[in-house]
Scaffold this motif. Structure first.
Motif, mmCIF file in Angstrom:
data_model
loop_
_atom_site.group_PDB
_atom_site.id
_atom_site.type_symbol
_atom_site.label_atom_id
_atom_site.label_comp_id
_atom_site.label_asym_id
_atom_site.label_seq_id
_atom_site.Cartn_x
_atom_site.Cartn_y
_atom_site.Cartn_z
ATOM 1 N N PRO A 43 -11.147 12.545 11.342
ATOM 2 C CA PRO A 43 -9.691 12.668 11.475
ATOM 3 C C PRO A 43 -9.277 13.372 12.759
ATOM 4 N N ILE A 44 -10.103 14.310 13.223
ATOM 5 C CA ILE A 44 -9.767 14.987 14.486
ATOM 6 C C ILE A 44 -9.801 13.987 15.633
ATOM 7 N N THR A 45 -10.843 13.145 15.672
ATOM 8 C CA THR A 45 -10.943 12.134 16.730
ATOM 9 C C THR A 45 -9.775 11.158 16.670
ATOM 10 N N GLY A 46 -9.417 10.752 15.432
ATOM 11 C CA GLY A 46 -8.283 9.845 15.291
ATOM 12 C C GLY A 46 -6.989 10.465 15.787
ATOM 13 N N ALA A 47 -6.776 11.731 15.473
ATOM 14 C CA ALA A 47 -5.559 12.406 15.922
ATOM 15 C C ALA A 47 -5.529 12.520 17.452
ATOM 16 N N ILE A 48 -6.682 12.821 18.053
ATOM 17 C CA ILE A 48 -6.740 12.951 19.515
ATOM 18 C C ILE A 48 -6.423 11.612 20.181
ATOM 19 N N LEU A 49 -6.999 10.529 19.638
ATOM 20 C CA LEU A 49 -6.741 9.210 20.227
ATOM 21 C C LEU A 49 -5.263 8.835 20.138
ATOM 22 N N ARG A 50 -4.652 9.099 18.982
ATOM 23 C CA ARG A 50 -3.228 8.786 18.845
ATOM 24 C C ARG A 50 -2.389 9.571 19.836
ATOM 25 N N LEU A 51 -2.708 10.876 19.967
ATOM 26 C CA LEU A 51 -1.940 11.700 20.906
ATOM 27 C C LEU A 51 -2.142 11.248 22.342
ATOM 28 N N GLU A 52 -3.369 10.899 22.713
ATOM 29 C CA GLU A 52 -3.618 10.448 24.088
ATOM 30 C C GLU A 52 -2.857 9.147 24.384
ATOM 31 N N GLU A 53 -2.878 8.205 23.414
ATOM 32 C CA GLU A 53 -2.147 6.948 23.624
ATOM 33 C C GLU A 53 -0.639 7.198 23.708
ATOM 34 N N ASP B 99 6.672 5.625 18.393
ATOM 35 C CA ASP B 99 7.466 5.971 17.207
ATOM 36 C C ASP B 99 6.997 7.349 16.739
ATOM 37 N N TRP B 100 7.682 8.388 17.262
ATOM 38 C CA TRP B 100 7.223 9.754 17.013
ATOM 39 C C TRP B 100 7.278 10.147 15.529
ATOM 40 N N PRO B 101 8.271 9.782 14.751
ATOM 41 C CA PRO B 101 8.220 10.106 13.303
ATOM 42 C C PRO B 101 6.991 9.511 12.620
ATOM 43 N N ARG B 102 6.681 8.266 12.936
ATOM 44 C CA ARG B 102 5.478 7.672 12.339
ATOM 45 C C ARG B 102 4.217 8.372 12.840
ATOM 46 N N MET B 103 4.226 8.720 14.164
ATOM 47 C CA MET B 103 3.085 9.455 14.733
ATOM 48 C C MET B 103 2.886 10.777 13.994
ATOM 49 N N ALA B 104 3.985 11.494 13.737
ATOM 50 C CA ALA B 104 3.881 12.780 13.028
ATOM 51 C C ALA B 104 3.353 12.577 11.612
ATOM 52 N N LYS B 105 3.802 11.493 10.949
ATOM 53 C CA LYS B 105 3.329 11.214 9.596
ATOM 54 C C LYS B 105 1.823 10.935 9.585
ATOM 55 N N ASP B 106 1.351 10.151 10.562
ATOM 56 C CA ASP B 106 -0.092 9.864 10.646
ATOM 57 C C ASP B 106 -0.897 11.136 10.928
ATOM 58 N N LEU B 107 -0.381 11.958 11.859
ATOM 59 C CA LEU B 107 -1.078 13.210 12.180
ATOM 60 C C LEU B 107 -1.104 14.145 10.972
ATOM 61 N N LEU B 108 -0.001 14.189 10.230
ATOM 62 C CA LEU B 108 0.044 15.027 9.029
ATOM 63 C C LEU B 108 -0.987 14.560 8.009
ATOM 64 N N SER B 109 -1.162 13.246 7.882
ATOM 65 C CA SER B 109 -2.162 12.707 6.956
ATOM 66 C C SER B 109 -3.566 13.127 7.377
ATOM 67 N N ASP B 110 -3.841 13.068 8.693
ATOM 68 C CA ASP B 110 -5.160 13.496 9.185
ATOM 69 C C ASP B 110 -5.390 14.975 8.928
ATOM 70 N N VAL B 111 -4.360 15.789 9.188
ATOM 71 C CA VAL B 111 -4.502 17.236 8.986
ATOM 72 C C VAL B 111 -4.706 17.555 7.511
ATOM 73 N N GLU B 112 -3.978 16.835 6.625
ATOM 74 C CA GLU B 112 -4.156 17.069 5.192
ATOM 75 C C GLU B 112 -5.576 16.732 4.756
ATOM 76 N N ARG B 113 -6.150 15.672 5.317
ATOM 77 C CA ARG B 113 -7.534 15.320 4.983
ATOM 78 C C ARG B 113 -8.494 16.400 5.478
ATOM 79 N N GLN B 114 -8.266 16.917 6.692
ATOM 80 C CA GLN B 114 -9.103 18.005 7.198
ATOM 81 C C GLN B 114 -8.987 19.241 6.303
#
Length: 435
Positions: A236-246, A255-270
């Motif tokens: 999930p950390i790698t996925g979050a980094i890739l999304r932020l870099e893109e 789409d920043w709201p969707r980006m935040a939702k995806d990042l929140l999902s990754d953080v919750e999994r971590q």
């Protein structure tokens, strides 16, 4: 051990030598008493009703004297001519008597065995005294020399024999010590040599090897767990980094709201993985939690009341009075994990049952889903193990839920296994009842 054995042998040799020397001394005393009494009897035979001369034969003794009742020496052998009487003790008439006397006249600084008896001669009865040197405390010099030589030989044999025996006996221990010294935390592949003979040292070597097997297995398990935890946290950390870099490459089109939702999902999994890893670490490190008597039916009812309605209903079959000694928080955590797992996989319903079987409290959580194949029923309890169906139904799962449940069961001297209900999956917890 060799010195101790030699000391024991010395004590035994001294005791044996003392008994032998004492027996030899008693034998020598008896022999000399017979000799001196024989000399007195010879005087009685020789001078019976005769007048004895002033100088008489010593009859093979060291000295002989004839003394009148007044204590005057009438006759004496050559060694004691002119000496006072050898002894002052007087036997009863018709009796004989002997004494061990030291510093006898004519024998200064020497102890003598003196025997006395009455001898009838012309003009009245005289007392005949005959003396021989008393044997030394060690019996004889020849015996003493033999005992000293024999004791020295025995001590040498005992010392060398015990040294060799102890050396051979403890050699396996030295080999085990050398092998253990080569074992490090990074190389637990060594095993101590097991002696061929069946004794306590062989048992010790077997126990040491079994312990090393357990340590190596635990180390492999911890390394695998660390690698799997690192992998699951890295994903999930790698996925979050890739999304932020893109997103940062073209921020206006993101789409920043969707980006935040995806990042929140990754953080919750971590966060879920970190919490489960922490729980396992605590269970591995400390299994001495304070236990209290708990009714499993009451605990299950409390947990069910707290739960929000799920995808399928939960039926109960709770037998009251099934009391165990447990950590309520840990057992509640395990029930929550089992119920979550059952609701994810159930088709129409989940059943929770509590009952007592002999001296065991039983909690069964049953679902009517697809079930778990027999070959996978142990795999699902491994850390980070997830079957394909589980990944589809719960993509955010950590794969640690059932592993945590089994560790909690083991921490309570219990077991958690998957049994065959006929349809679906049946996870059964068994714990000893409280006394």
């Amino acid at each position: 051990m060799t010195l101790s054995a030699i000391l024991v042998a010395v004590v035994l040799c001294v005791i044996a030598a003392w008994l032998l020397m004492d027996n030899e001394r008693d034998h020598a005393i008896s022999h000399r008493l017979r000799h001196v009494y024989g000399a007195d009897l010879e005087l009685m035979r020789q001078f019976a009703h005769h007048t004895p001369p002033a100088v008489i034969d010593d009859k093979g003794t060291a000295a002989t004297q004839l003394v009148d009742p007044a204590g005057r020496v009438v006759s004496a052998s050559n060694r004691v001519i002119g000496e006072p009487r050898m002894a002052t003790f007087v036997p009863s008439q018709g009796k004989a008597m002997d004494r061990r006397l030291c510093d006898v006249p004519g024998f200064p600084g020497q102890c003598m065995i003196v025997a006395a008896m009455w001898v009838p001669v012309r003009g009245g009865d005289l007392i005949a005294y005959s003396a021989l040197p008393a044997p030394p405390w060690y019996g004889s010099q020849a015996l003493l020399a033999q005992l000293v030589a024999a004791s020295a030989i025995v001590l040498v044999i005992v010392g060398l024999g015990i040294y060799q025996l102890v050396g051979r006996t403890l050699q396996p221990v030295e080999d085990m010590t050398a092998e253990l010294a080569e074992i490090t935390s990074t190389d637990l592949g060594h095993r101590v040599p097991v002696p061929a003979h069946h004794d306590e040292i062989r048992y010790l070597a077997t126990v040491v090897n079994d312990t090393l097997e357990l340590l190596e297995a635990a180390l492999r398990r911890e390394r695998r767990f660390t690698a799997e935890a690192s992998h699951d946290l890295r994903t999930p950390i790698t996925g979050a980094i890739l999304r932020l870099e893109e997103a940062l490459m073209d921020p206006d089109t993101v789409d920043w709201p969707r980006m935040a939702k995806d990042l929140l999902s990754d953080v919750e999994r971590q966060q879920a993985i970190a919490e489960d890893v922490l729980t396992l670490a605590r269970l591995d490190a400390d299994r001495t939690a304070q236990h209290e008597h708990t009714d499993l039916a009451e605990l299950a009812s409390t947990e069910l009341r707290r739960r929000l309605p799920g995808r399928v209903p939960i039926h109960t079959d709770l037998q009251p009075g099934v009391v165990v000694s447990c950590d309520r928080l840990l057992i509640a955590r395990m029930l929550a994990n089992l119920l979550n797992n059952a609701q994810r996989h159930a088709a129409t319903a989940v059943t929770v049952a509590v009952r007592a079987e002999d001296d065991t409290g039983v909690v069964a959580v049953v679902d009517d889903g697809a079930g778990i194949a027999p070959e996978h029923r142990e795999i699902v309890f491994e850390r980070f193990a997830r079957l394909p169906e589980s990944r589809e139904r719960d993509p955010k799962g950590t794969g640690l839920g059932l592993a945590i449940c089994r560790e909690i069961a083991h921490a309570h001297q219990g077991s958690l296994n998957i049994e065959d209900p006929g349809q679906g999956a049946c996870l059964v917890l068994r714990m000893p009842l409280a006394n």
